[in-house]
Scaffold this motif. Structure first.
Motif, PDB file in Angstrom:
ATOM      1  N   ALA A  44      -5.752   4.797  -4.421  1.00 59.04           N
ATOM      2  CA  ALA A  44      -4.738   3.747  -4.632  1.00 59.04           C
ATOM      3  C   ALA A  44      -4.556   2.940  -3.348  1.00 59.04           C
ATOM      4  O   ALA A  44      -4.436   1.709  -3.383  1.00 59.04           O
ATOM      5  CB  ALA A  44      -3.413   4.390  -5.069  1.00 59.04           C
ATOM      6  N   ILE A  61       0.840  -1.205   0.000  1.00 53.27           N
ATOM      7  CA  ILE A  61       0.000   0.000   0.000  1.00 53.27           C
ATOM      8  C   ILE A  61       0.875   1.255   0.000  1.00 53.27           C
ATOM      9  O   ILE A  61       0.598   2.234  -0.698  1.00 53.27           O
ATOM     10  CB  ILE A  61      -0.976  -0.049   1.199  1.00 53.27           C
ATOM     11  CG1 ILE A  61      -2.030  -1.112   0.897  1.00 53.27           C
ATOM     12  CG2 ILE A  61      -1.609   1.306   1.474  1.00 53.27           C
ATOM     13  CD1 ILE A  61      -2.932  -1.473   2.033  1.00 53.27           C
ATOM     14  N   ALA A  84       2.056   1.761  -3.479  1.00 57.12           N
ATOM     15  CA  ALA A  84       0.964   2.258  -4.337  1.00 57.12           C
ATOM     16  C   ALA A  84       0.746   3.755  -4.095  1.00 57.12           C
ATOM     17  O   ALA A  84       0.499   4.522  -5.039  1.00 57.12           O
ATOM     18  CB  ALA A  84      -0.314   1.477  -4.044  1.00 57.12           C
ATOM     19  N   ALA A  85       0.853   4.180  -2.839  1.00 51.10           N
ATOM     20  CA  ALA A  85       0.661   5.602  -2.511  1.00 51.10           C
ATOM     21  C   ALA A  85       1.771   6.448  -3.142  1.00 51.10           C
ATOM     22  O   ALA A  85       1.510   7.511  -3.719  1.00 51.10           O
ATOM     23  CB  ALA A  85       0.656   5.785  -0.994  1.00 51.10           C
ATOM     24  N   ARG A 119      -8.481  -5.134  -2.336  1.00 56.10           N
ATOM     25  CA  ARG A 119      -7.960  -6.308  -3.052  1.00 56.10           C
ATOM     26  C   ARG A 119      -7.877  -7.553  -2.163  1.00 56.10           C
ATOM     27  O   ARG A 119      -8.041  -8.665  -2.618  1.00 56.10           O
ATOM     28  CB  ARG A 119      -6.541  -5.898  -3.478  1.00 56.10           C
ATOM     29  CG  ARG A 119      -5.975  -6.434  -4.712  1.00 56.10           C
ATOM     30  CD  ARG A 119      -4.806  -5.556  -5.168  1.00 56.10           C
ATOM     31  NE  ARG A 119      -3.781  -5.365  -4.156  1.00 56.10           N
ATOM     32  CZ  ARG A 119      -2.703  -6.107  -4.025  1.00 56.10           C
ATOM     33  NH1 ARG A 119      -2.495  -7.124  -4.815  1.00 56.10           N
ATOM     34  NH2 ARG A 119      -1.824  -5.849  -3.083  1.00 56.10           N
ATOM     35  N   LYS A 177      -6.219  10.949  -5.301  1.00 57.71           N
ATOM     36  CA  LYS A 177      -5.739   9.824  -6.119  1.00 57.71           C
ATOM     37  C   LYS A 177      -5.004   8.803  -5.246  1.00 57.71           C
ATOM     38  O   LYS A 177      -5.166   7.594  -5.374  1.00 57.71           O
ATOM     39  CB  LYS A 177      -4.757  10.396  -7.161  1.00 57.71           C
ATOM     40  CG  LYS A 177      -4.911   9.841  -8.536  1.00 57.71           C
ATOM     41  CD  LYS A 177      -4.082  10.613  -9.538  1.00 57.71           C
ATOM     42  CE  LYS A 177      -2.842   9.811  -9.877  1.00 57.71           C
ATOM     43  NZ  LYS A 177      -1.872  10.541 -10.668  1.00 57.71           N
ATOM     44  N   VAL A 178      -4.212   9.336  -4.323  1.00 55.67           N
ATOM     45  CA  VAL A 178      -3.437   8.490  -3.412  1.00 55.67           C
ATOM     46  C   VAL A 178      -4.392   7.681  -2.518  1.00 55.67           C
ATOM     47  O   VAL A 178      -4.192   6.482  -2.295  1.00 55.67           O
ATOM     48  CB  VAL A 178      -2.495   9.378  -2.559  1.00 55.67           C
ATOM     49  CG1 VAL A 178      -1.895   8.601  -1.410  1.00 55.67           C
ATOM     50  CG2 VAL A 178      -1.396   9.986  -3.441  1.00 55.67           C
ATOM     51  N   TYR A 208      -7.589   0.686  -2.679  1.00 53.26           N
ATOM     52  CA  TYR A 208      -7.580  -0.491  -3.561  1.00 53.26           C
ATOM     53  C   TYR A 208      -6.698  -1.588  -2.963  1.00 53.26           C
ATOM     54  O   TYR A 208      -7.035  -2.775  -3.010  1.00 53.26           O
ATOM     55  CB  TYR A 208      -7.088  -0.077  -4.962  1.00 53.26           C
ATOM     56  CG  TYR A 208      -6.978  -1.256  -5.887  1.00 53.26           C
ATOM     57  CD1 TYR A 208      -8.130  -1.918  -6.331  1.00 53.26           C
ATOM     58  CD2 TYR A 208      -5.731  -1.733  -6.286  1.00 53.26           C
ATOM     59  CE1 TYR A 208      -8.032  -3.031  -7.148  1.00 53.26           C
ATOM     60  CE2 TYR A 208      -5.634  -2.851  -7.094  1.00 53.26           C
ATOM     61  CZ  TYR A 208      -6.784  -3.488  -7.526  1.00 53.26           C
ATOM     62  OH  TYR A 208      -6.682  -4.596  -8.319  1.00 53.26           O
ATOM     63  N   GLY A 209      -5.574  -1.179  -2.354  1.00 52.68           N
ATOM     64  CA  GLY A 209      -4.658  -2.151  -1.731  1.00 52.68           C
ATOM     65  C   GLY A 209      -5.345  -2.974  -0.652  1.00 52.68           C
ATOM     66  O   GLY A 209      -5.097  -4.173  -0.513  1.00 52.68           O
ATOM     67  N   ASP A 265       3.593   5.632  -5.759  1.00 53.02           N
ATOM     68  CA  ASP A 265       3.409   5.591  -7.223  1.00 53.02           C
ATOM     69  C   ASP A 265       2.306   6.556  -7.663  1.00 53.02           C
ATOM     70  O   ASP A 265       2.343   7.094  -8.763  1.00 53.02           O
ATOM     71  CB  ASP A 265       3.044   4.171  -7.687  1.00 53.02           C
ATOM     72  CG  ASP A 265       4.209   3.195  -7.532  1.00 53.02           C
ATOM     73  OD1 ASP A 265       5.357   3.653  -7.334  1.00 53.02           O
ATOM     74  OD2 ASP A 265       3.959   1.966  -7.580  1.00 53.02           O
ATOM     75  N   ALA A 266       1.308   6.767  -6.783  1.00 53.64           N
ATOM     76  CA  ALA A 266       0.201   7.672  -7.130  1.00 53.64           C
ATOM     77  C   ALA A 266       0.564   9.142  -6.885  1.00 53.64           C
ATOM     78  O   ALA A 266      -0.258  10.022  -7.110  1.00 53.64           O
ATOM     79  CB  ALA A 266      -1.040   7.290  -6.332  1.00 53.64           C
ATOM     80  N   THR A 283      -4.062  15.228  -5.915  1.00 57.91           N
ATOM     81  CA  THR A 283      -3.129  14.096  -5.740  1.00 57.91           C
ATOM     82  C   THR A 283      -3.515  13.283  -4.517  1.00 57.91           C
ATOM     83  O   THR A 283      -3.520  12.047  -4.551  1.00 57.91           O
ATOM     84  CB  THR A 283      -1.670  14.601  -5.607  1.00 57.91           C
ATOM     85  OG1 THR A 283      -1.387  15.423  -6.731  1.00 57.91           O
ATOM     86  CG2 THR A 283      -0.675  13.460  -5.544  1.00 57.91           C
TER      87      THR A 283
END
Ligand code: HSE
Length: 307
Positions: free
Chosen positions: A279, A242, A245-246, A286, A275-276, A282-283, A248-249, A272
């Motif tokens: 992301a 996670i 992913a943060a 999932r 968006k973070v 989603y982690g 990367d976002a 941003t």
């Protein structure tokens, strides 16, 4: 009818990666709401309208413990009626006990004509934290009471320094698992190798300098915790995935909020941060872990009267 006031007390992110027990900041939401009035009975009466079955005995309730320490300092025998209206979920890592403690001492101070400054109230609210987790840490109660980012330069004597910050946005994701602060403190190592200490205080000084000067790249380079995060990450499923992913976002940095399980990030813009947050959610989605996200600018005011 005695005057009743309603208080909003904000959630807070403590540690901010590299500042274990010394750095924190306040969010605009979520927060606790309480109503409070003087009652003339000489005792503190507590009512709970939240879904959390809060402890209502005065020795166990963090609001009452913090309030009592303030009344002791004033040698006051005032009684109060406090109703808990809504509450940050306990055990979330975003300063639930701190918000309750700050709300109680701030509300009482207002009703008594403000004998103390917000900074002075920190010492009383810390007693609520002691009741909640066994340690009177101030890195949640100081930003809850004073707003913004705060640095606890010293605990003895208490020396709390407000730290200015540029426009900056937090995204916090709270997975629905409970981590008690007392438990996540017990697993920490008590000794730190000097090499790690050097890295950590370099980052802490870098973060404070970045906040002061509005240098986002420096803030991002400094948001690393090489001491506490590696130990506590084990309590949070998917933590490293996670975090990646943060980043990367577009987050400047990402770490555990307080003692967890919430994970926080800081970003330059609200877009941003949104968006973070997606992301990070989603982690958890999932792997089937229910979660909530909060996106907020830094709350510069702290606890306040809303009615
Ligand atoms: N500094 C404290 C800890 C914050 O990390 O245990 C708890 O919210």
């Amino acid at each position: 009818m005695p005057k009743t006031i309603k208080i909003f007390s904000p959630a807070t992110v403590a540690n901010v990666a590299c500042g274990f027990d010394v750095l924190g900041f306040a969010l605009n939401s979520p927060g606790d709401e309480i109503s409070m009035a003087l009652n003339g009975s000489g005792s503190v009466e507590l009512r709970d309208e939240t879904p959390y079955r809060l402890p209502l005995s005065p020795e166990k309730n963090v609001t009452a413990v913090a309030l009592q320490s303030m009344l002791n300092a004033l040698q006051s025998k005032q009684g109060f009626t406090i109703t808990f209206l809504s509450k940050i979920m306990p055990g979330s890592g975003i300063g639930s006990s701190a918000a309750s403690a700050a709300a109680g001492v701030f509300g009482a101070n207002e009703l008594l004509g403000c004998p103390f400054t917000r900074r002075q109230l920190v010492e009383f609210a810390m007693q609520g934290e002691r009741a909640a987790s066994g340690t009177a840490h101030a890195d949640n109660v100081a930003p809850a009471l004073m707003g913004g980012f705060t640095l606890v330069r010293s605990y003895a004597p208490l020396d709390v320094i407000p730290i200015p910050s540029p426009p900056i946005f937090a995204a916090v994701v709270h997975p629905q698992i409970e981590v008690r602060t007392s438990d996540s403190r017990k697993i920490l190592r008590h000794e730190v190798p000097i090499k790690k200490a050097v890295e950590q205080w370099g980052n802490l000084a870098g973060l404070v300098a970045g906040l002061f000067t509005g240098d986002y790249d420096l803030i991002g380079r400094s948001l690393h915790d090489v001491i506490v995060e590696p130990v506590r990450a084990l309590l949070i499923p998917e933590f490293y995935a996670i975090k990646q992913a943060a980043l990367d976002a577009g987050a400047l940095g990402c770490s555990i909020s307080g003692s967890g399980p919430s994970i926080f990030t800081l970003s330059r813009s609200e877009a941003t941060a949104q968006k973070v947050a997606l992301a990070m959610r989603y982690g958890f989605d999932r792997v089937g872990i229910e979660n909530h996200a909060f996106v907020s600018s830094v709350n510069k005011e702290g606890v306040r009267v809303v009615e």
